[in-house]
Design a protein around this motif. Structure first.
Motif, PDB file in Angstrom:
ATOM      1  N   TYR A   1      24.068  20.279   4.552  1.00 13.83           N
ATOM      2  CA  TYR A   1      24.936  19.879   3.445  1.00 13.83           C
ATOM      3  C   TYR A   1      25.404  21.106   2.686  1.00 13.83           C
ATOM      4  CZ  TYR A   1      25.994  18.224  -1.276  1.00 13.83           C
ATOM      5  OH  TYR A   1      26.590  17.998  -2.488  1.00 13.83           O
ATOM      6  N   ASP A   2      24.496  22.019   2.434  1.00 11.87           N
ATOM      7  CA  ASP A   2      24.858  23.239   1.708  1.00 11.87           C
ATOM      8  C   ASP A   2      24.035  24.390   2.262  1.00 11.87           C
ATOM      9  OD1 ASP A   2      25.431  25.283   0.065  1.00 11.87           O
ATOM     10  OD2 ASP A   2      24.959  24.236  -1.800  1.00 11.87           O
ATOM     11  N   PRO A   3      24.537  25.022   3.310  1.00 17.07           N
ATOM     12  CA  PRO A   3      23.743  26.082   3.954  1.00 17.07           C
ATOM     13  C   PRO A   3      23.541  27.291   3.048  1.00 17.07           C
ATOM     14  CG  PRO A   3      25.919  25.879   4.984  1.00 17.07           C
ATOM     15  CD  PRO A   3      25.841  24.804   3.954  1.00 17.07           C
ATOM     16  N   SER A   4      24.307  27.381   1.967  1.00 18.09           N
ATOM     17  CA  SER A   4      24.180  28.572   1.098  1.00 18.09           C
ATOM     18  C   SER A   4      22.935  28.493   0.228  1.00 18.09           C
ATOM     19  CB  SER A   4      25.416  28.702   0.213  1.00 18.09           C
ATOM     20  OG  SER A   4      25.412  27.679  -0.755  1.00 18.09           O
ATOM     21  N   ARG A   5      22.446  27.270  -0.005  1.00 22.66           N
ATOM     22  CA  ARG A   5      21.235  27.134  -0.823  1.00 22.66           C
ATOM     23  C   ARG A   5      20.033  27.665  -0.059  1.00 22.66           C
ATOM     24  NH1 ARG A   5      20.928  23.639  -5.519  1.00 22.66           N
ATOM     25  NH2 ARG A   5      23.083  23.110  -5.952  1.00 22.66           N
ATOM     26  N   ARG A   6      19.426  28.648  -0.579  1.00 26.32           N
ATOM     27  CA  ARG A   6      18.241  29.171   0.075  1.00 26.32           C
ATOM     28  C   ARG A   6      17.011  28.773  -0.714  1.00 26.32           C
ATOM     29  NH1 ARG A   6      19.218  28.669   4.294  1.00 26.32           N
ATOM     30  NH2 ARG A   6      17.175  29.559   4.694  1.00 26.32           N
ATOM     31  N   PRO A   7      15.870  28.768  -0.094  1.00 26.64           N
ATOM     32  CA  PRO A   7      14.639  28.496  -0.838  1.00 26.64           C
ATOM     33  C   PRO A   7      14.504  29.469  -1.998  1.00 26.64           C
ATOM     34  CG  PRO A   7      14.211  28.809   1.520  1.00 26.64           C
ATOM     35  CD  PRO A   7      15.664  29.012   1.317  1.00 26.64           C
ATOM     36  N   LEU A   8      13.890  28.996  -3.036  1.00 25.62           N
ATOM     37  CA  LEU A   8      13.640  29.866  -4.182  1.00 25.62           C
ATOM     38  C   LEU A   8      12.674  30.973  -3.790  1.00 25.62           C
ATOM     39  CD1 LEU A   8      13.115  27.228  -6.982  1.00 25.62           C
ATOM     40  CD2 LEU A   8      15.180  28.506  -6.368  1.00 25.62           C
ATOM     41  N   ALA A   9      12.770  32.065  -4.490  1.00 27.47           N
ATOM     42  CA  ALA A   9      11.749  33.103  -4.326  1.00 27.47           C
ATOM     43  C   ALA A   9      10.404  32.493  -4.699  1.00 27.47           C
ATOM     44  CB  ALA A   9      12.068  34.279  -5.241  1.00 27.47           C
ATOM     45  N   ARG A  10       9.386  32.878  -3.992  1.00 22.03           N
ATOM     46  CA  ARG A  10       8.090  32.240  -4.177  1.00 22.03           C
ATOM     47  C   ARG A  10       7.134  33.169  -4.894  1.00 22.03           C
ATOM     48  NH1 ARG A  10       7.743  27.605  -1.757  1.00 22.03           N
ATOM     49  NH2 ARG A  10       9.706  27.047  -0.790  1.00 22.03           N
ATOM     50  N   ASN A  11       6.976  32.930  -6.165  1.00 22.59           N
ATOM     51  CA  ASN A  11       6.004  33.698  -6.950  1.00 22.59           C
ATOM     52  C   ASN A  11       4.648  33.056  -6.778  1.00 22.59           C
ATOM     53  OD1 ASN A  11       8.178  35.190  -7.886  1.00 22.59           O
ATOM     54  ND2 ASN A  11       8.615  33.568  -9.385  1.00 22.59           N
ATOM     55  N   ALA A  12       3.696  33.600  -7.460  1.00 24.53           N
ATOM     56  CA  ALA A  12       2.374  32.976  -7.474  1.00 24.53           C
ATOM     57  C   ALA A  12       2.548  31.563  -7.990  1.00 24.53           C
ATOM     58  CB  ALA A  12       1.437  33.761  -8.391  1.00 24.53           C
ATOM     59  N   THR A  13       1.921  30.628  -7.333  1.00 22.49           N
ATOM     60  CA  THR A  13       2.086  29.230  -7.717  1.00 22.49           C
ATOM     61  C   THR A  13       0.727  28.590  -7.871  1.00 22.49           C
ATOM     62  OG1 THR A  13       1.978  28.221  -5.536  1.00 22.49           O
ATOM     63  CG2 THR A  13       4.083  29.190  -6.188  1.00 22.49           C
ATOM     64  N   ALA A  14       0.749  27.374  -8.412  1.00 24.93           N
ATOM     65  CA  ALA A  14      -0.473  26.572  -8.475  1.00 24.93           C
ATOM     66  C   ALA A  14      -0.640  25.748  -7.213  1.00 24.93           C
ATOM     67  CB  ALA A  14      -0.419  25.666  -9.701  1.00 24.93           C
ATOM     68  N   SER A  15       0.256  25.928  -6.271  1.00 23.03           N
ATOM     69  CA  SER A  15       0.191  25.107  -5.056  1.00 23.03           C
ATOM     70  C   SER A  15      -0.627  25.750  -3.957  1.00 23.03           C
ATOM     71  CB  SER A  15       1.604  24.827  -4.537  1.00 23.03           C
ATOM     72  OG  SER A  15       2.305  24.052  -5.467  1.00 23.03           O
ATOM     73  N   ASP A  16      -0.939  27.025  -4.133  1.00 28.75           N
ATOM     74  CA  ASP A  16      -1.721  27.655  -3.073  1.00 28.75           C
ATOM     75  C   ASP A  16      -3.213  27.613  -3.383  1.00 28.75           C
ATOM     76  OD1 ASP A  16      -1.744  29.398  -5.148  1.00 28.75           O
ATOM     77  OD2 ASP A  16      -0.930  31.099  -4.032  1.00 28.75           O
ATOM     78  N   ARG A  17      -3.557  26.875  -4.376  1.00 19.76           N
ATOM     79  CA  ARG A  17      -4.980  26.635  -4.633  1.00 19.76           C
ATOM     80  C   ARG A  17      -5.205  25.126  -4.676  1.00 19.76           C
ATOM     81  NH1 ARG A  17      -4.686  24.201  -9.122  1.00 19.76           N
ATOM     82  NH2 ARG A  17      -3.395  24.875 -10.847  1.00 19.76           N
ATOM     83  N   ALA A  18      -6.465  24.738  -4.641  1.00 18.66           N
ATOM     84  CA  ALA A  18      -6.762  23.318  -4.742  1.00 18.66           C
ATOM     85  C   ALA A  18      -6.278  22.797  -6.085  1.00 18.66           C
ATOM     86  CB  ALA A  18      -8.268  23.091  -4.592  1.00 18.66           C
TER      87      ALA A  18
END
Lengths: 432, 432, 432, 432
Positions: B171-188
């Motif tokens: 639909y919109d190939p220009s949209r790229r994933p956001l830059a991935r900073n430290a998140t709360a998703s990589d921990r339990a």
């Protein structure tokens, strides 16, 4: 598909010309359609317009360019999967009932695809040495006739698509019905006696192109019979309906009657009640029913029930072929098919069998089976016709949407007995 | 649908501005799409893009212009039948599963339709006397929120359409994933204690707009419980799959397990194996699976099975609402929803309940039923929400495709338990 | 399924007696049926009589004898596959929709199967040491209540089977309608005020048997409301039909209206037009419709539409339970259910809530979901109730075909909202 | 159906004897079956045993007793609706797919029905004056042959019913395979040259009974060809399977290949893997596959694919008939059919075409269509054969379950090309 011991197409120029003309005609047929129109698949039998445009192109890529143009690279790596129709030996393919889910390639991208393949074909035809030419000529010729078949399908299919839209769009609203002179359709049909004499020869034996299913030419047994001089008309059909034709099980084959019940049939496809009167939906839009027009868009089941009601029967395909060759009314029987959008009333003269092509395909009493000693060609191209020879009935003649020059007296069209979206009508026969 | 004793929208200018902004946003969302894309209906739940554009316009014609603009003539006499979605009291309508068969009106004609109705709405808003204004203001406001719902549906639907095409268009190939900073998703995930104290108040009671199904505000019984501080991630889901989640009937509701078997589910919708690794199909095209992204496009059955496997449960909708109001992590809980094309990993800070809107809708344990003393408004507009209150489950929160400002803590989204094409994920709850 | 901290069943003798009585009653219920009758499965929801007889026996084999009788050998190695209903953790099983294809074991062989298992159970109960007794007592008790449920299903199912036969066989033609004294059904229903006071306790907490889905006992919020003193009658329903109830979409949930259209509903199940008048098909054969009889064999969709038409609503399951405990008219609310073949008119006296059991199950407004902190028991037995807690609605009370002593005020029956073959009726509620 | 200008059945005594023998044989065939077995309909094509017993009785009531026995009162007013199979002109009828839902009349009641009709037939035959006798004789004869057809169907159907039961019951476990002497099946088949000489006569022209579809006798064109001296065996079929026969689309008709995919066919019907080896389910129970047995329970699609794989083809029905009349190996070609429960290996001698009847029906290459100038008899009896002449293929010969004396060389059996539950095999043909 064909074989061709003695071909009439004499040289590359003629072949190239036939190719170019046919390819351009497809694009011209798509011209009245918006991109939106070209995406829709209104039932599994129907294919979207842009699919027809792409598939006929894929056919040349797969059977001509790929094997015979050294170093040929397909235009797009995904098109082989998307645009293979039914050739199991070519490889896996996108499911037929889902063709209407595919919006890309767009119509513009399909046009680009066609143009690229046309250029490659031009190059190949121009540069081929004699051996290559001998190899590709029958394939190019087959591709041309294949594309003509899809031209007819394109019109059948878009008619069905538009009929599902309550706005009832017209494919070509500028096409008006022909002026109606005195015709042979406003009187009862006359019988033409066909003096078959036992063993006859039927099937194609050159010169000129034919599909493989028209061959080999062979003997058949045909006894003297009678054939109506014109197609059954809409007016005839109204009489059948008034006589309770769609409500009397004794007129129908068992599967036909079950279909009438399940589908709620009470008139041919595209007949619509409009304020108490019958109208028909055509490629030129909706218009009042004309009683002298040939009836069209009836199934084999309906044609068979009508014939029984009329105290007659349908001809066999061998009977039809013998009659068409010997008793065509003035027409050159080898030139069936004039491109129109709706079948015409029978002309008043000359005497003989009128409307043998160019109006409506004629259901025969013959199941579609291989001719004796039929051998499909080897490889994927052998899947063209042979594998459909079961549970279908043969139609002969040609229709108003058949490309000019496409059909011939030996031509075998075929559809399942319940199909109605082809331009299919009927002509009565009787024993002598 | 709504009621609104005390409204915050103060004047015509603001209402007109909200109307114009929303109407324009719909057209902007359709901009990346070719006409061909806008025709396709890939399953009965999906509607074509141009149908969404036309139906939202029909809504204003039917509920605002028709009753309130003296002498208003509909733009086209056939559109009422074509673009009525499900309002039985308005009249008969075109069958929902056949929306993909309708190529006309074309996209350009739909744009004209929209423009004509926009002009009439402008005129009506400019000229209405005070009594008319009082009558139409809630309907215009409803129409704006209705159109926002269809903006989300438009994106859900085109994602499904594109996923059926083996070329996997974006639909919109220009949209790229956001830059991935430290998140709360990589921990339990951590539990947040929710100190509910028995009888609580839930549901909408103004000010501001709400749909009728969020009302009336009423008492409910909620006991202390714990809620995860973030959504379940794709990485969490991989662990469930590795543990045989899709092959262990004891984890599933009976109908869920039957659905797993019949549909052959073995991963969330849009997860695809790509050369031995998992990829996901997004509105920006196919890309490798990111373990920290929230899992999305799972059904209630899957969410329920996951929770059981994890030794936890889904929250009820009342629990979710109480928690969202009291424990939102920094977000203004009244401003759920930021328009993106894919859910984001949970932010690392601040503490509290993250991702309460703008990433993925959260399945709750609550069947979608009317609140005590719920009364839908009279007439066709009463069909907006009430008649769907059976066999569906409530989702709370909001998703990356929800228009900014559309959702709120009392918002009740709902889908059947087997549905997966919404941006639906989950957050775990547990008893204290 | 149940748990049982404090059980009232004091000793083996009593348990053995309940077991024997129940097992014999099943055979007595099958007695009026020919072997041919016991084979038929008239729709996927229905099971053949001899399947019920065998499955209830398999239940004891699988959960009592197999695990607890040392050296126990199953009666037949093929029965485990044939007679497992839905316990995934026990192993694979014969497909439910095909139960009507299995003519063997014959009815006589099923009787032998039952007798063999009964003997083994007798032996086990006689010989068990105390530890074994503690282990098997709750399972035997569960098996008894399980078999009682199948006794009701057996009657529901054979009624459906016979209704498909144009000869309209009667299960028990000797059963005649009760004599009809003055009843409370020939007057308008009266409202009974239910003085609920906010937080109430609902659910089972012993003593005595209960299924696991009735537990744990917990708090719920119930506000004062009114409940009709009798069930809706056939006469009431005729008024609904005369008012166009089955033709007015505004009265129906969306899925309900779709079902009405698809199934062609225009009256409750088993209502048949007989020469211009309504008759009903009962287990005693066809007979004229009695207006004072409770209406029965209506779906949740119909019950919901009726309530909307009547300006009322259905009670929630918590409301029903509170009312039943406090306001039962004379009946011991713990003794719902008297075995008859057809629901009876409401008795004229005493005042209060009549017909709380023994006539027709009552649809509630409550989706079937787990109670707070519900935990099914571990292992296959945990599949008994919990895995069905989605897309079903709760019914309360009991019906004329419910075994005496089987139901109680906390009992939760459940069916999908479109189901009609249970003896399901309704009672109106209203806000105070 | 037919009647017979020159009949061989000379007098009432012989007719009465044929009638009694046939009626008794039906009951004897049902004898090994429990009442439970006689109720089941395992797929729409199958009818319950007791339905066959009742329908053949209804046939005599409807076409013989009703019109010709003055004052005849039907045994039961409801049976006309229940036991009419497909005669539209007789009146409405119970839906075919629901025959398995009807438990009443019971088997005992059906036996009473048969006895009552037998008595009435005895009376009619004894008392009829000459005019009545002339009228009823062809109808009684037809009824006898009709009942013989149902005797074969009864065995085909109960085999299918039992095959759906995981306990695999045997219709007659006492029947053991024949002792296996030297056979012609353990060597490659030999070709027999059939010296057809162009125009031949085919079809029935008396004396003796024939169905209407075998008439009129007419000319056909048959060229010299070769026919295998024995049926294709199970061992031959294993070679086809080992060569990937069920996985190679190029061998199949298009609809055949689609059926293979949809149904998951990988062997003939009733072949079952048993611990790594092939077993077959027979009317005598399951037993190891015998390579010399004729292959059986294959569809036309499979027969056609096998022939293509073998480099041969199926014979047309005219070819088969000519060959059977001229080249039968020792058998009296007019005495096809010996009643057994399973086809036998080909005998070692004498030379010629073996197994022309009594083992397995032989698929031909011919669609089932009317012979030239075919006229069904007037009235409902005309529906017997004619209305099925579409979408079916002709089989010739006879099978192990065909009643002795029932078939003949002109006999036309027919089934849809996907059907497998008949005892259908094949014999190869080739062009000379």
């Amino acid at each position: 598909m064909r074989r061709s011991t003695a071909t009439l197409i004499p040289d590359r120029a003629a072949t190239g010309e036939a190719l170019r003309t046919t390819r351009q005609r497809t694009e011209r047929l798509a011209l009245p359609l918006a991109p939106e129109d070209q995406v829709v698949q209104s039932m599994p039998d129907v294919s979207p317009t842009k699919w027809h445009r792409a598939h006929t192109t894929w056919f040349f890529e797969t059977f001509v360019l790929g094997p015979h143009q050294p170093g040929y690279a397909p235009v797009h790596p995904g098109y082989d999967y998307l645009f293979n129709s039914y050739y199991e030996q070519v490889g896996p393919r996108y499911p037929r009932p889902d063709r209407g889910l595919v919006s890309r390639p767009t119509c513009a991208e399909v046009a680009d695809y066609r143009a690229a393949v046309d250029r490659s074909l031009d190059d190949l035809l121009a540069d081929a040495d004699e051996a290559t030419w001998q190899a590709i000529e029958p394939l190019v010729e087959l591709g041309v006739h294949h594309e003509q078949q899809h031209q007819e399908l394109l019109l059948m299919d878009i008619k069905h698509v538009f009929s599902c839209n309550p706005l009832l769009p017209a494919y070509d609203p500028s096409r008006r019905p022909l002026a109606r002179n005195a015709t042979a359709s406003d009187r009862a049909a006359s019988w033409v006696d066909i003096e078959a004499d036992g063993i006859v020869e039927v099937g194609h034996d050159g010169p000129g192109f034919a599909f493989d299913n028209e061959e080999p030419r062979h003997q058949a047994l045909v006894r003297p019979f009678r054939l109506a001089d014109r197609l059954v008309t809409a007016g005839d059909w109204l009489a059948f309906m008034d006589a309770g034709g769609y409500r009397r099980p004794e007129l129908w084959l068992s599967e036909g009657w079950a279909t009438v019940q399940q589908q709620g049939w009470e008139a041919p496809l595209y007949w619509q009640r409009d304020d108490g009167r019958w109208a028909i939906f055509t490629l030129a839009g909706r218009r009042p029913l004309e009683p002298d027009d040939p009836v069209c868009h009836v199934s084999f089941y309906e044609a068979d029930a009508y014939a029984r009601w009329a105290g007659a029967r349908l001809p066999t395909e061998e009977e039809w072929e013998v009659a068409a060759v010997r008793h065509a009314a003035g027409d050159d029987p080898n030139d069936l098919g004039t491109h129109l959008l709706h079948p015409r009333p029978a002309p008043a003269a000359p005497p003989g069998l009128r409307q043998l092509g160019g109006d409506a395909w004629e259901w025969t009493a013959s199941p579609y089976r291989p001719y004796p000693q039929f051998r499909p060609p080897p490889g994927a191209i052998g899947e063209y016709n042979g594998k459909f020879m079961c549970n279908q009935m043969v139609l002969r003649g040609g229709a108003c949407v058949t490309p000019p020059g496409h059909a011939r007296p030996t031509y075998r069209n075929f559809f399942p007995p319940a199909a109605r979206w082809a331009f299919s009508g009927l002509r009565l026969a009787a024993d002598d």
